[in-house]
Scaffold this motif. Structure first.
Motif, mmCIF file in Angstrom:
data_model
loop_
_atom_site.group_PDB
_atom_site.id
_atom_site.type_symbol
_atom_site.label_atom_id
_atom_site.label_comp_id
_atom_site.label_asym_id
_atom_site.label_seq_id
_atom_site.Cartn_x
_atom_site.Cartn_y
_atom_site.Cartn_z
ATOM 1 N N HIS A 124 11.071 -24.160 11.728
ATOM 2 C CA HIS A 124 10.186 -24.513 12.838
ATOM 3 C C HIS A 124 9.077 -23.483 12.986
ATOM 4 O O HIS A 124 7.906 -23.837 13.209
ATOM 5 C CB HIS A 124 10.998 -24.601 14.134
ATOM 6 N N ALA A 125 9.442 -22.198 12.866
ATOM 7 C CA ALA A 125 8.458 -21.151 13.126
ATOM 8 C C ALA A 125 7.516 -20.957 11.948
ATOM 9 O O ALA A 125 6.315 -20.751 12.135
ATOM 10 C CB ALA A 125 9.168 -19.830 13.442
ATOM 11 N N ALA A 126 8.063 -21.047 10.724
ATOM 12 C CA ALA A 126 7.227 -20.756 9.565
ATOM 13 C C ALA A 126 6.595 -22.008 8.983
ATOM 14 O O ALA A 126 5.759 -21.913 8.094
ATOM 15 C CB ALA A 126 8.058 -20.052 8.488
ATOM 16 N N GLY A 127 6.987 -23.181 9.492
ATOM 17 C CA GLY A 127 6.470 -24.406 8.905
ATOM 18 C C GLY A 127 5.003 -24.635 9.207
ATOM 19 O O GLY A 127 4.274 -25.190 8.395
ATOM 20 N N ASP A 128 4.586 -24.207 10.393
ATOM 21 C CA ASP A 128 3.216 -24.545 10.804
ATOM 22 C C ASP A 128 2.301 -23.328 10.852
ATOM 23 O O ASP A 128 1.259 -23.382 11.487
ATOM 24 C CB ASP A 128 3.244 -25.230 12.170
ATOM 25 N N VAL A 129 2.709 -22.229 10.185
ATOM 26 C CA VAL A 129 1.747 -21.140 10.093
ATOM 27 C C VAL A 129 0.735 -21.490 9.016
ATOM 28 O O VAL A 129 1.044 -22.195 8.053
ATOM 29 C CB VAL A 129 2.430 -19.793 9.751
ATOM 30 N N ALA A 130 -0.466 -21.005 9.223
ATOM 31 C CA ALA A 130 -1.510 -21.294 8.253
ATOM 32 C C ALA A 130 -1.308 -20.421 7.028
ATOM 33 O O ALA A 130 -1.154 -19.211 7.138
ATOM 34 C CB ALA A 130 -2.879 -21.010 8.870
ATOM 35 N N VAL A 131 -1.258 -21.088 5.869
ATOM 36 C CA VAL A 131 -1.101 -20.341 4.629
ATOM 37 C C VAL A 131 -2.444 -19.772 4.227
ATOM 38 O O VAL A 131 -3.440 -20.483 4.159
ATOM 39 C CB VAL A 131 -0.545 -21.256 3.530
ATOM 40 N N GLN A 132 -2.442 -18.461 4.016
ATOM 41 C CA GLN A 132 -3.666 -17.813 3.558
ATOM 42 C C GLN A 132 -3.512 -17.523 2.085
ATOM 43 O O GLN A 132 -2.772 -16.610 1.704
ATOM 44 C CB GLN A 132 -3.877 -16.516 4.339
ATOM 45 N N PRO A 133 -4.124 -18.304 1.235
ATOM 46 C CA PRO A 133 -3.839 -18.147 -0.198
ATOM 47 C C PRO A 133 -4.394 -16.849 -0.739
ATOM 48 O O PRO A 133 -5.260 -16.207 -0.152
ATOM 49 C CB PRO A 133 -4.543 -19.359 -0.811
ATOM 50 N N VAL A 134 -3.824 -16.479 -1.887
ATOM 51 C CA VAL A 134 -4.237 -15.236 -2.531
ATOM 52 C C VAL A 134 -5.679 -15.350 -2.996
ATOM 53 O O VAL A 134 -6.051 -16.306 -3.674
ATOM 54 C CB VAL A 134 -3.315 -14.947 -3.728
ATOM 55 N N SER A 135 -6.489 -14.400 -2.574
ATOM 56 C CA SER A 135 -7.899 -14.450 -2.956
ATOM 57 C C SER A 135 -8.329 -13.219 -3.733
ATOM 58 O O SER A 135 -9.408 -13.189 -4.292
ATOM 59 C CB SER A 135 -8.765 -14.558 -1.690
ATOM 60 N N LYS A 136 -7.471 -12.207 -3.785
ATOM 61 C CA LYS A 136 -7.865 -10.971 -4.448
ATOM 62 C C LYS A 136 -7.701 -11.131 -5.959
ATOM 63 O O LYS A 136 -6.659 -11.609 -6.420
ATOM 64 C CB LYS A 136 -6.961 -9.854 -3.946
ATOM 65 N N PRO A 137 -8.676 -10.740 -6.740
ATOM 66 C CA PRO A 137 -8.497 -10.823 -8.196
ATOM 67 C C PRO A 137 -7.528 -9.755 -8.675
ATOM 68 O O PRO A 137 -7.543 -8.612 -8.209
ATOM 69 C CB PRO A 137 -9.916 -10.572 -8.731
ATOM 70 N N GLY A 138 -6.659 -10.157 -9.586
ATOM 71 C CA GLY A 138 -5.664 -9.212 -10.100
ATOM 72 C C GLY A 138 -4.614 -8.853 -9.086
ATOM 73 O O GLY A 138 -4.073 -7.753 -9.110
ATOM 74 N N PHE A 139 -4.288 -9.806 -8.208
ATOM 75 C CA PHE A 139 -3.325 -9.549 -7.130
ATOM 76 C C PHE A 139 -1.960 -9.212 -7.710
ATOM 77 O O PHE A 139 -1.448 -9.925 -8.571
ATOM 78 C CB PHE A 139 -3.242 -10.794 -6.248
ATOM 79 N N GLY A 140 -1.382 -8.123 -7.234
ATOM 80 C CA GLY A 140 -0.036 -7.778 -7.647
ATOM 81 C C GLY A 140 0.065 -7.049 -8.962
ATOM 82 O O GLY A 140 1.152 -6.652 -9.348
ATOM 83 N N GLY A 141 -1.041 -6.861 -9.642
ATOM 84 C CA GLY A 141 -0.975 -6.167 -10.912
ATOM 85 C C GLY A 141 -0.903 -4.660 -10.717
ATOM 86 O O GLY A 141 -1.056 -4.140 -9.601
ATOM 87 N N LEU A 142 -0.665 -3.959 -11.819
ATOM 88 C CA LEU A 142 -0.518 -2.510 -11.742
ATOM 89 C C LEU A 142 -1.813 -1.853 -11.284
ATOM 90 O O LEU A 142 -1.801 -0.937 -10.445
ATOM 91 C CB LEU A 142 -0.107 -2.001 -13.119
ATOM 92 N N ASP A 143 -2.922 -2.355 -11.791
ATOM 93 C CA ASP A 143 -4.214 -1.772 -11.447
ATOM 94 C C ASP A 143 -4.489 -1.902 -9.953
ATOM 95 O O ASP A 143 -4.864 -0.934 -9.277
ATOM 96 C CB ASP A 143 -5.294 -2.506 -12.260
ATOM 97 N N SER A 144 -4.221 -3.080 -9.433
ATOM 98 C CA SER A 144 -4.508 -3.336 -8.026
ATOM 99 C C SER A 144 -3.620 -2.501 -7.113
ATOM 100 O O SER A 144 -4.085 -1.927 -6.114
ATOM 101 C CB SER A 144 -4.313 -4.828 -7.775
ATOM 102 N N ILE A 145 -2.326 -2.397 -7.458
ATOM 103 C CA ILE A 145 -1.413 -1.620 -6.622
ATOM 104 C C ILE A 145 -1.747 -0.139 -6.704
ATOM 105 O O ILE A 145 -1.688 0.589 -5.700
ATOM 106 C CB ILE A 145 0.043 -1.907 -7.043
ATOM 107 N N ALA A 146 -2.138 0.309 -7.901
ATOM 108 C CA ALA A 146 -2.501 1.717 -8.032
ATOM 109 C C ALA A 146 -3.727 2.034 -7.185
ATOM 110 O O ALA A 146 -3.800 3.081 -6.536
ATOM 111 C CB ALA A 146 -2.756 2.048 -9.500
ATOM 112 N N ARG A 147 -4.679 1.099 -7.143
ATOM 113 C CA ARG A 147 -5.846 1.330 -6.278
ATOM 114 C C ARG A 147 -5.442 1.351 -4.816
ATOM 115 O O ARG A 147 -5.951 2.149 -4.027
ATOM 116 C CB ARG A 147 -6.886 0.238 -6.517
ATOM 117 N N LEU A 148 -4.518 0.462 -4.449
ATOM 118 C CA LEU A 148 -4.066 0.437 -3.048
ATOM 119 C C LEU A 148 -3.405 1.762 -2.669
ATOM 120 O O LEU A 148 -3.623 2.290 -1.578
ATOM 121 C CB LEU A 148 -3.082 -0.714 -2.856
#
Lengths: 219, 109
Positions: A124-148
């Protein structure tokens, strides 16, 4: 958000495998097999992380979790070497066996009720939250996490807290060393009595050793 | 058209089920090593919910991946300290079932 059927199928398959192998961890008697089942449940979890575009986390799950932490468990289990069924056997006597079974039933009922109550709440709670899709290039990769983590390290709070993990691990190492050196309280007391330098102790006159008629002045 | 399976509520339900399975294991198992393994199952479910939230809700930053790294650091330290405690208990009591060991510091009668 369009998702390909292959992704759906992979998600369903890995979810089923995760649930079955985690249940096996909880239910199997043999500790070595339970550990292997936990490692088995980590593999589809890593696949799920890949679906969630967390490739570096998936690698960490295999390398660190399944490779290092679970090997630690396996080493300790093989060192202690509990017999396959003794590890979980209730204590002798029928009453204890019944109480163990009753504990399992109570746990099952309480946790099952919690799950039945909470899962509709989750949908009920998570069904109607707005999904914000991944927009960052290279999301989750080593390069991106290292920059973070390490970009602008002087002003980045994540850098400081990441380095603080090493202090946590240092504390764990010291605690584990201390535990491995400590003996039981009885053995420790016996050893301290045995190793006491007796010649350095002052001779206290007692009723047996004092000369007859001497006055014992003990505080 | 098959229903969408790969959604945020399904991932959260999966992680909730993992946490409940782990909690059941903590209640049910008697061996201390098995209790630690059940705690690992619970941690696995919590990590899954972190990464799922990051994918579905915050697609601009990987902060939850960093939280995952923190969590496995804590899990590694917890496993090391807990297992060394178990080894010491096994040396002293020759037994690691929680019924024999748990006395809150009082001597066995």
């Amino acid at each position: 958000m369009p998702v390909s059927p292959l992704v759906e199928f992979t998600f369903a398959l890995s979810a089923v495998v995760i649930l079955i192998s985690s249940l096996a961890v909880v239910l199997i008697k043999n500790p070595v097999r339970a550990t292997l089942m936990l490692i088995l449940s980590f593999l589809p979890t890593s696949l799920l992380y890949l679906l969630l575009q967390a490739s570096f986390v998936a690698v960490l799950q295999i390398l660190v979790y399944a490779g290092a932490i679970m090997m630690l468990f396996t080493f300790v289990i093989m060192m202690i070497n509990p017999s396959p069924n003794e590890g979980d056997a209730p204590m002798a006597g029928n009453e204890s066996a019944w109480s163990g079974l009753r504990g399992a039933l109570v746990g099952l009922v309480v946790i099952g009720a919690a799950g039945i109550l909470i899962i509709p709440l989750v949908y009920h709670a998570a069904g109607d939250v707005a999904v914000q899709p991944v927009s960052k290039p290279g999301f989750g990769g080593l390069d991106s996490i290292a920059r973070l983590l390490f970009e602008d390290p002087a002003n980045n709070p994540l850098t400081v807290s990441f380095e603080l993990i090493s202090f946590l691990i240092l504390v764990g190492v010291i605690a584990a060393l201390n535990f491995s050196r400590r003996k039981g309280a009885e053995a420790l007391r016996e050893e301290s009595i045995r190793n006491r330098p007796t010649e350095a102790l002052p001779v206290v006159p007692s009723r047996e050793t004092a000369a007859p008629g001497a006055v014992l002045d003990r505080k | 058209m098959m229903p969408h399976l790969f959604t945020l509520p399904n991932c959260l339900a999966l992680s909730l089920l993992l946490v409940l399975i782990g909690a059941f294991g903590v209640f049910r198992r008697h061996s201390l090593i098995m209790i630690l393994l059940s705690v690992e199952v619970m941690l696995n479910g919590a990590n899954l919910s972190l990464v799922a939230f990051n994918y579905f809700r915050w697609g601009t930053s990987e902060t939850s991946h960093y939280l995952y790294m923190l969590a496995i650091g804590v899990a590694a330290v917890e496993a090391a300290v807990g297992l060394s405690m178990i080894i010491v208990l096994f040396k002293n009591y020759n037994d690691i079932t929680r019924d024999r060991v748990a006395r809150l510091g009082e001597r066995a009668a």
